[in-house]
Each structure stands twice: as C-alpha cells, then as structure tokens.
Design an enzyme around this catalytic site. Structure first.
Site, short mmCIF file in Angstrom:
data_model
loop_
_atom_site.label_atom_id
_atom_site.label_comp_id
_atom_site.label_asym_id
_atom_site.label_seq_id
_atom_site.Cartn_x
_atom_site.Cartn_y
_atom_site.Cartn_z
NE ARG A 107 33.75 -7.69 51.57
CZ ARG A 107 35.12 -7.06 52.67
NH1 ARG A 107 36.27 -7.27 52.04
NH2 ARG A 107 34.90 -6.21 53.77
CB THR A 383 43.87 -4.59 50.74
OG1 THR A 383 43.05 -4.84 51.26
CG2 THR A 383 42.90 -5.02 49.24
CB THR A 401 41.90 -7.55 50.83
OG1 THR A 401 42.22 -6.98 51.48
CG2 THR A 401 40.07 -8.18 51.22
CB SER A 454 34.28 -4.07 51.89
OG SER A 454 35.74 -4.10 50.97
CB SER A 455 36.33 0.71 53.75
OG SER A 455 36.00 0.66 54.47
N GLY A 475 43.91 -0.19 51.50
CA GLY A 475 44.24 0.35 52.36
C GLY A 475 43.17 0.93 53.75
N GLY A 476 42.41 -0.01 53.61
CA GLY A 476 41.18 -0.49 55.08
C GLY A 476 40.04 0.97 54.81
#
Ligand code: DON
Length: 573
Positions: A107, A383, A401, A454-455, A475-476
């Site tokens: 990340r 993403t 992403t 993050s998701s 998709g956030g």
C-alpha cells in the site's frame, strides 16, 4: 422532375452522405474480452485481455501463479492506465498448493512531511479536492516494491526481467485502446490538462477505440526497473523524475520517502464460515476483517431458507454490513501505527453481541450505532483485481489501485506514468467523509509514513481444506460487500460463479444510512418490504467489478470476469 421532389431527393442523399462521413469508423482492436471460461489446468482473470494474455504466456512457459500475477500487474500498468499502475499500490494474497498462506502489503504511504491537518484550511475545514487531485494527493507508491518482493519470495521464473519485458514491449510498440479506455480518456481531458503539459500521450482532443497508444517514457522506466530492480524505481533517474514532478506542483514527497519504501509481509486474516476457510487481507486494508465480520454475523441465520434477494436475506446482510462498516470507521487503520483490536473484532462473542440489537423486522438506525455525517459516492469504480490459479493449484488474489481513475491526474513527465491519489483514503478530519462517503477517526488519521486504510479485499477461499475460490474487485467501499455477496450467492443460494457475479448487488456502509442498490437489482416487492422495515435506497448504475476463479466439482477451473466492466477478461487452458 418537379423542383420540390428534386429538393427532397437531394436532401435525402445529403443526409445519407453526412451520416456516412460522420460515422466514426472505429479501427479494429486485436483482442476480445471473454467473460467466462472453463479450463483444465490454469486460469487468469484480469481487467484487460492483453494482460490476461501475458499472464497465460508466463504460466505456459513454466511460471507459477505469482510469476503470472506479477507479469499481469506490469502489463496492466501499460494497457489499463486508468487503474493499472506503477504509481500506486496494492495487496496480494497467496495460497500455495500445499496450503501455505501469505499476504503482501504494498500500500502507498503518507510522505514524511505529511501531517494530520494537511488538507484543512485555517478554520479547520477540509479543502475540497486537495486530497483527490494534484500533487499533494499522492502517497508514496508501493507497486514496484510489492511486485519485486512477491517474485523474490514466491516466484519460480528465475529472472524477473522475463515478467517485465512483455509490459515494455506493449509500452514501446503500443497497443490499441478499448472503447471503455477511450471514453475514460476523453472524460478526464480537462483534469489532465490542468496538471500536465504537451507532449503527453494522454493529451489529445479525442481518443477513439482502436487508437494506438505508445508510451515511450513508461517503456524507459520499465527498463530501469527491469535492469536495476527496486532501485530502478525508488532511486536514480525515475525517483528523481517523480520528485521533480512533485516539486513542480504543491506536493511534499521526497527522494528519502521513495528510498525508504518497503513492501511488508503480513499475517493474512483468516476466518471460518461453515466448511469454508476465508483467507483475506489484514490492515492496512479493512477488507479481510470486515468481510469475516459480516460472514460471522450472518452465519447463525438460515440465509438459504430466506432465499436470494428476499427481504429477510437482504435485511440481515445489510444489518451485518452496517455494523461492520461502523467498526471500520472507528477501529481500523494501519496496524503499524494504531493498535487495531483485530482479535476482538473477529471474536465470536463480540460479533454475537454486535447483532444483539438486530431485529428481523426493523432497520437499525445508523445513528443508534455511532454518529456522523455523510455524502454520496461520486467516483466510478476503477481499480484492478487479478485472480490466478496455476496448474499445480497455487493461487493468487491481487488488487491494486491508483484510487480514482488515473489517480491524482498528475502524469510524471520524466517517467511516463500517473501518480495515485491514495491520500484521500485517510480520514482528513474525524467524521468528514472521503470520496467514497467513508468516515474515519483516530485509527485512520494522517501520520507521516502511515498507510491509508483500504477497502480492497483480495481473498482466497478453501472448502473442506481444498482451494475453492479466488476473488476480489475494484469498487472503493463497495468492494467488501461485493466479495461478501458473491461468496454468499454461491455458498448459500447455490448459484454458479457466473450467476453469483452477474447478480445485482446492494451495499450498506453504515453512513450514509441508505442501501446503495444497482438498478433493477431487486424485485419491487423486496424494495417495498425493505422500505416498510425502515430502509432507504440510493440507486447507482453499477458497483464493484468482481474477477473470480472457482474450482468446479470435477476439478476444472472456471474463470469469470464481470459484465460490469467490458474489458474484464477470463483466460485459461
Ligand atoms: O483502497 C481503497 O479502498 C480504494 N483506494 C480503492 C479505490 C477503488 O476501488 C476505485 N474504485 N472505485
């Protein structure tokens, strides 16, 4: 001929001529997306056919699932510029054929000069757009470090050069852009022009499907990485180009930020659901914890008897989603900076208590769980996710992403790629929602060198101890609920993977206190019954875009791309 008739005839020819000359003759593209495949040995599902092709070629020449996933990621950085990247970050979950599991966190990080209030004005209000567009929105990229580390630890192909070369070729020789990419590139021209100057391959009056996109500067950067490894990106000319770009705007990232970046191995988050074992991503993603929380909250109820998209099933799942996202906002953040109560959040006792105020007849009001304000999702869902299973049964689930389409819209002029706008995934101010409407607090406040929450939910699922499913999505905030629902559709409602992916979806994230629903996802009777329980609806075109592989009862693999993204492509052999 009477004059009037002649005029009409002429008008007819003129309209015909005009029609033909204006019709855009789209150049052909030399690839085609396949949504569903069944394969005997190995499968790759990615968001672009050219990237899937690269992955399959690596597998065929003896690479394992990690090699293929790495090569796909580099290829996506070229052929899927809206989200594939070397200027962003991601997560990789691995399960080897003998059942070993691993989770790699690459990340992005906040630069060292970042601070908690960096997106606030003098009155303490969030400055609109500062964390989503422009140089200050970029976190320190992690993708290159992550891909190199994944290959170092798990790759079989000796030299990573072989995994980067296909991307170099695609960048150097060019490829024909898809219709979706052309539409996106046209949509973001104004934003591109705000932050970038000519010459730039992404600045053009109009892009058309089939246009050849050549990225010479990106090819040169990829060659640096090919020849010098991690140092080819985090030190030397590429790092200098990034910092020069950042300095030309109002950014704060430095050479030292880049030099210090490391991808980190984490313990995957693991939970049981019935005879399934769920292996997913721990913080700095919220995905794995929230997914397992939701599954555990619904497990005691007879979902199968309620039936697919029945009011009772949706109500139960929404209430589980609401509670998991409320926990996300309060308790989840980078575990290197914040003591995430991971075990408590996943304990049966806690999750049982969390559902104590669940009523099968009434919606729980979100402000009775925790208070906050809200705004609606604005971004489209971009993403990338890739699922891979090789012929030995090694599996990789990887999501990466730039955050928004083309990240912060800043293209590193000296190095040829877009930078992320991942800083928006931090909580800029407690209770103030980010672009996905997600709120956060202390756990996800900005701190130097911290990873933003993050998701993304790259996930691998075993059934009775054997590999069963590999899935994930862009998709956030809707990623976690999409993974949750696709699995439940298969496990509880007996759907095939294709049916499960294609089925309409719903999403509740605690705040806003509304069910986000894809158009025509439910029958009217379900909507009315849910409204009578006190639920509210917001309608959207589409949500997260799943890419998944399942092992069929006869041992073959089925790969499924999502019709929500025309470019999604499944391949196998
Ligand atoms: O890490 C996250 O949760 C987001 N930055 C992912 C963004 C995303 O999926 C973009 N699509 N909507």
């Amino acid at each position: 001929m009477p004059k009037k008739k002649f005029h009409l005839l002429f008008l007819g020819f003129f309209v015909l001529f005009l029609g033909n000359s204006c019709k855009k003759t789209a150049p052909a593209i030399d690839y085609q997306a396949t949504k569903v495949i069944v394969a005997d040995s190995a499968a790759v599902v990615s968001p672009h056919p050219l990237a899937t092709r690269v992955g399959l070629e690596v597998l065929k020449k003896g690479g394992n699932a990690v090699d293929a996933a790495v090569a796909v990621q580099f290829a996506l950085a070229v052929v899927y510029p809206r989200a594939g990247n070397i200027g962003g970050g991601g997560f990789m979950v691995i399960r080897t054929e003998d059942g070993q599991t691993a989770a790699l966190d690459y990340r992005e990080k906040a630069p060292m000069a970042a601070h908690r209030d960096m997106y606030l004005d003098s009155l303490g209000n969030v400055i609109d757009g500062l964390s989503t567009e422009g140089h200050l929105a970029a976190g320190v990229p992690g993708s290159v470090a992550g891909l190199i580390e994944a290959h170092r630890k798990f790759g079989r192909i000796q030299d990573i050069k072989e995994l980067i070369q296909p991307a170099i070729d695609l960048a150097e020789k060019g490829f024909h852009i898809s219709e979706t990419e052309a539409a996106r590139l046209n949509r973001f021209q104004d934003a591109f022009r705000k932050y970038n100057e000519e010459p730039n391959p992404f600045l053009k009056d109009s892009f058309q499907m089939g246009a050849l996109l050549i990225q010479k500067k990106l090819a040169a950067t990829l060659k640096e990485i090919r020849d010098k490894g991690k140092a080819g990106f985090y030190e030397g000319p590429v790092a200098e180009a990034i910092v020069e770009e950042i300095r030309s705007g109002n950014g704060v990232m430095t050479l030292e930020d880049l030099r210090q970046y490391e991808a980190l191995w984490r313990d995957p988050v693991i939970g049981r659901y019935d005879n399934f074992r769920i292996i997913s991503m721990p913080p700095s993603s919220s995905g794995g914890i929230a997914l397992i929380q939701m599954l555990k909250m619904v497990e005691p109820y007879p979902l199968h008897n309620y039936g697919f998209h029945s009011a009772s099933a949706v109500h139960l799942m929404v209430e589980a989603e609401r509670r998991a996202y409320a926990d996300r906002a309060e308790h989840l953040g980078d575990s290197d900076f914040y003591d995430v109560p991971r075990d408590s959040l996943l304990s049966d006792t806690y999750l049982h208590a969390r559902m104590a105020n669940f009523s099968p007849r009434h919606a729980t009001q979100s402000d009775s769980i925790f208070a906050g304000s809200f705004k609606l999702l604005k971004e489209s869902f971009e993403t990338t996710h890739t699922s891979v299973v090789d012929s030995e049964g090694n599996a990789v689930s990887v999501t990466t992403t730039l955050n928004s389409n083309y990240g912060c819209k800043v293209w590193v002029d000296g190095a040829g790629f877009f930078l992320n706008n991942e800083m928006d995934d931090f909580s800029a101010k407690p209770g103030v929602p980010n672009q996905f409407g997600l709120v956060g607090a202390e756990a996800n406040a900005i701190q130097p060198e911290k990873r933003m929450l993050s998701s993304m939910t790259p996930t691998i699922i075993e059934k009775d101890g054997e590999l069963f499913m590999v899935l994930g999505a862009p998709g956030g905030s809707t990623i976690i609920t999409a993974v949750f629902q696709v699995f439940i559709n298969v496990a509880e409602f007996g759907m095939s993977l294709e049916e499960a992916v294609n089925a309409g979806r719903f999403h509740h994230q605690w705040l806003p206190d509304a069910i986000l629903i894809e158009s025509n996802a439910f029958p009217d009777s379900t909507i009315q019954a849910l409204e009578a329980m006190g639920h509210h609806f917001n309608h959207v075109g589409r949500m997260a875009v799943i890419k998944a592989i399942i092992r069929l009862p006869d041992g073959r693999l089925q790969g499924v791309g999502d019709p929500r993204n025309p470019d999604d492509d499944a391949g196998g052999y």
